[in-house]
Design a protein around this motif. Structure first.
Motif, PDB file in Angstrom:
ATOM      1  N   ILE A   8       0.817  -1.222   0.000  1.00 18.51           N
ATOM      2  CA  ILE A   8       0.000   0.000   0.000  1.00 18.51           C
ATOM      3  C   ILE A   8       0.848   1.268   0.000  1.00 18.51           C
ATOM      4  O   ILE A   8       0.325   2.379   0.159  1.00 18.51           O
ATOM      5  CB  ILE A   8      -0.983   0.054   1.196  1.00 18.51           C
ATOM      6  CG1 ILE A   8      -0.240  -0.162   2.518  1.00 18.51           C
ATOM      7  CG2 ILE A   8      -2.112  -0.931   1.015  1.00 18.51           C
ATOM      8  CD1 ILE A   8      -1.066   0.227   3.738  1.00 18.51           C
ATOM      9  N   HIS A  42      -3.105   2.520   9.514  1.00 22.11           N
ATOM     10  CA  HIS A  42      -2.708   1.179   9.086  1.00 22.11           C
ATOM     11  C   HIS A  42      -2.060   0.461  10.239  1.00 22.11           C
ATOM     12  O   HIS A  42      -1.651   1.091  11.230  1.00 22.11           O
ATOM     13  CB  HIS A  42      -1.765   1.251   7.877  1.00 22.11           C
ATOM     14  CG  HIS A  42      -0.387   1.675   8.267  1.00 22.11           C
ATOM     15  ND1 HIS A  42       0.599   0.775   8.558  1.00 22.11           N
ATOM     16  CD2 HIS A  42       0.153   2.902   8.467  1.00 22.11           C
ATOM     17  CE1 HIS A  42       1.694   1.423   8.897  1.00 22.11           C
ATOM     18  NE2 HIS A  42       1.455   2.722   8.858  1.00 22.11           N
ATOM     19  N   PHE A  47      -3.487  -3.001   3.870  1.00 21.39           N
ATOM     20  CA  PHE A  47      -4.716  -2.217   3.692  1.00 21.39           C
ATOM     21  C   PHE A  47      -4.654  -0.988   4.596  1.00 21.39           C
ATOM     22  O   PHE A  47      -3.933  -0.976   5.597  1.00 21.39           O
ATOM     23  CB  PHE A  47      -5.952  -3.064   4.033  1.00 21.39           C
ATOM     24  CG  PHE A  47      -5.940  -3.658   5.421  1.00 21.39           C
ATOM     25  CD1 PHE A  47      -6.344  -2.902   6.523  1.00 21.39           C
ATOM     26  CD2 PHE A  47      -5.510  -4.958   5.643  1.00 21.39           C
ATOM     27  CE1 PHE A  47      -6.328  -3.445   7.803  1.00 21.39           C
ATOM     28  CE2 PHE A  47      -5.482  -5.502   6.933  1.00 21.39           C
ATOM     29  CZ  PHE A  47      -5.893  -4.740   8.009  1.00 21.39           C
ATOM     30  N   TYR A  69     -12.138  -0.110   4.451  1.00 21.14           N
ATOM     31  CA  TYR A  69     -10.744  -0.422   4.155  1.00 21.14           C
ATOM     32  C   TYR A  69     -10.430  -0.072   2.704  1.00 21.14           C
ATOM     33  O   TYR A  69     -11.282  -0.238   1.831  1.00 21.14           O
ATOM     34  CB  TYR A  69     -10.466  -1.917   4.387  1.00 21.14           C
ATOM     35  CG  TYR A  69     -10.723  -2.341   5.815  1.00 21.14           C
ATOM     36  CD1 TYR A  69      -9.765  -2.113   6.796  1.00 21.14           C
ATOM     37  CD2 TYR A  69     -11.926  -2.934   6.183  1.00 21.14           C
ATOM     38  CE1 TYR A  69     -10.007  -2.484   8.114  1.00 21.14           C
ATOM     39  CE2 TYR A  69     -12.165  -3.304   7.499  1.00 21.14           C
ATOM     40  CZ  TYR A  69     -11.206  -3.079   8.460  1.00 21.14           C
ATOM     41  OH  TYR A  69     -11.444  -3.432   9.762  1.00 21.14           O
ATOM     42  N   ARG A  71      -7.488  -0.785  -0.303  1.00 19.75           N
ATOM     43  CA  ARG A  71      -6.359  -1.631  -0.662  1.00 19.75           C
ATOM     44  C   ARG A  71      -6.016  -1.429  -2.137  1.00 19.75           C
ATOM     45  O   ARG A  71      -6.828  -0.884  -2.895  1.00 19.75           O
ATOM     46  CB  ARG A  71      -6.647  -3.107  -0.383  1.00 19.75           C
ATOM     47  CG  ARG A  71      -8.088  -3.523  -0.630  1.00 19.75           C
ATOM     48  CD  ARG A  71      -8.386  -4.901  -0.092  1.00 19.75           C
ATOM     49  NE  ARG A  71      -8.498  -5.857  -1.209  1.00 19.75           N
ATOM     50  CZ  ARG A  71      -8.356  -7.168  -1.091  1.00 19.75           C
ATOM     51  NH1 ARG A  71      -8.092  -7.690   0.095  1.00 19.75           N
ATOM     52  NH2 ARG A  71      -8.476  -7.963  -2.131  1.00 19.75           N
TER      53      ARG A  71
END
Lengths: 156, 156
Positions: A8, A42, A47, A69, A71
Motif C-alpha cells: 500500500i 494502518h 490495507f 478499508y 487496498r
C-alpha cells in the motif's frame, strides 16, 4: 511505529487525519453544510483503515459516518470496501494515478430497512496537505447525481 | 456521556470492550488460535459502531479485523453491515431474543481481487459479562462450514 506494508506504499500518502468543511445536496433533500474528519491509518498489513465522521457546523451533533478499508489490487488500481450506518455496504474500485482516485461502485447492497442506493462514484484528490473529494450517487429512484463535496486539510 | 438512542436500547448491552481467546478453522486451512478484542460504541444515533481486531497469541502480530454497524429494524430484528480488509462486505440480518443473535448474510460482495465468500452465519450470545460467538461461512467453493468461535469477557 510500524511502516506501511509495501503493497500500500503508493497510497500511504492518505495516512493521517484530514479535517474541513463539506457541502451536501441531492434532488430529494435541502442542501446542507457539514464539518468532516477523515482518518486513514494502518497496522502494517496491506490495507488502510478508513473512518469518516461528519457533524453539523451549527450545533456539532453527529451526522453521517462510514467505516472501511482501502487496498491496492495493483499499483494503479484501488479497491475499497465501505460500511455505512444507514444500512449500506459498498465495494468500489478504480484508478489511482499518484494523486487522484476515481472510484466507482462495483456493488452496493443494503439491509432490508435501508433506503435504496444503487451506484456510488467517488473522486478524490490529494494536493500536498489538501484532500478534495466529490461523491455522486444514484439512490431512491434517482439517476446518478451530485451528493457531496468537501475540501479537507491535513491535521495529523 | 450520550445515552444510547432509544431505537438501539435493546442491544445496548453490547456496548463496551470485550476481549478473549478464539479458535479458527476451515477445510482449506490449519486450525489456529487468536486473541480478540471486540468493541461496540455509539454516538447517540440509532446504530452501534462495531470494530473487531485479532492478533496472534504467540507474537502479537495483527491477524484479522473488521468494521461495521449494528442496527435494529424492529425490537427483535438486527441488521448488520460489515466491511473486511480482505475485500469483503456483508449485510447480515436475524433475530435477537434479548441475549442471543442469530444472523445470516443477506448479501456478501467482494472486490475483484478478493477470495470468494458466499454465505456468512454469525451466532452471538451475551451471558452477563461473557460474550460467545461462532461464525460459519461458505467460501472458495466450500459449503457452509465452521470457521470461528470465541469466548470473550467484558473488559471495559
Amino acid at each position: 511505529m510500524v511502516r506501511p506494508h509495501p503493497a500500500i506504499a503508493p497510497i500511504a500518502v492518505l495516512v493521517g487525519r484530514w479535517s474541513g468543511r463539506g457541502h451536501g445536496e441531492y434532488p430529494t433533500i435541502e442542501g446542507f453544510d457539514y464539518d468532516e474528519t477523515v482518518e486513514f491509518s494502518h497496522v502494517g498489513k496491506p490495507f488502510l483503515v478508513y473512518r469518516q465522521t461528519t457533524t453539523d457546523p451549527g450545533d456539532g451533533r453527529p451526522l453521517h459516518e462510514e467505516l472501511g478499508y482501502w487496498r491496492l489490487a495493483r499499483p494503479n488500481w484501488v479497491e475499497i470496501v465501505v460500511a455505512q450506518p444507514t444500512g449500506i455496504v459498498e465495494v468500489s474500485e478504480g484508478e489511482f494515478d499518484g494523486s487522484s482516485f476515481r472510484l466507482r461502485s462495483k456493488a452496493v447492497q443494503r439491509a432490508t430497512s435501508a433506503k435504496e442506493v444503487t451506484v456510488i462514484e467517488r473522486d478524490l484528490n490529494i494536493d500536498g496537505d489538501v484532500l478534495r473529494y466529490s461523491l455522486r450517487m444514484a439512490a431512491v429512484g434517482h439517476p446518478l447525481a451530485r451528493h457531496l463535496s468537501a475540501e479537507l486539510v491535513r491535521v495529523g
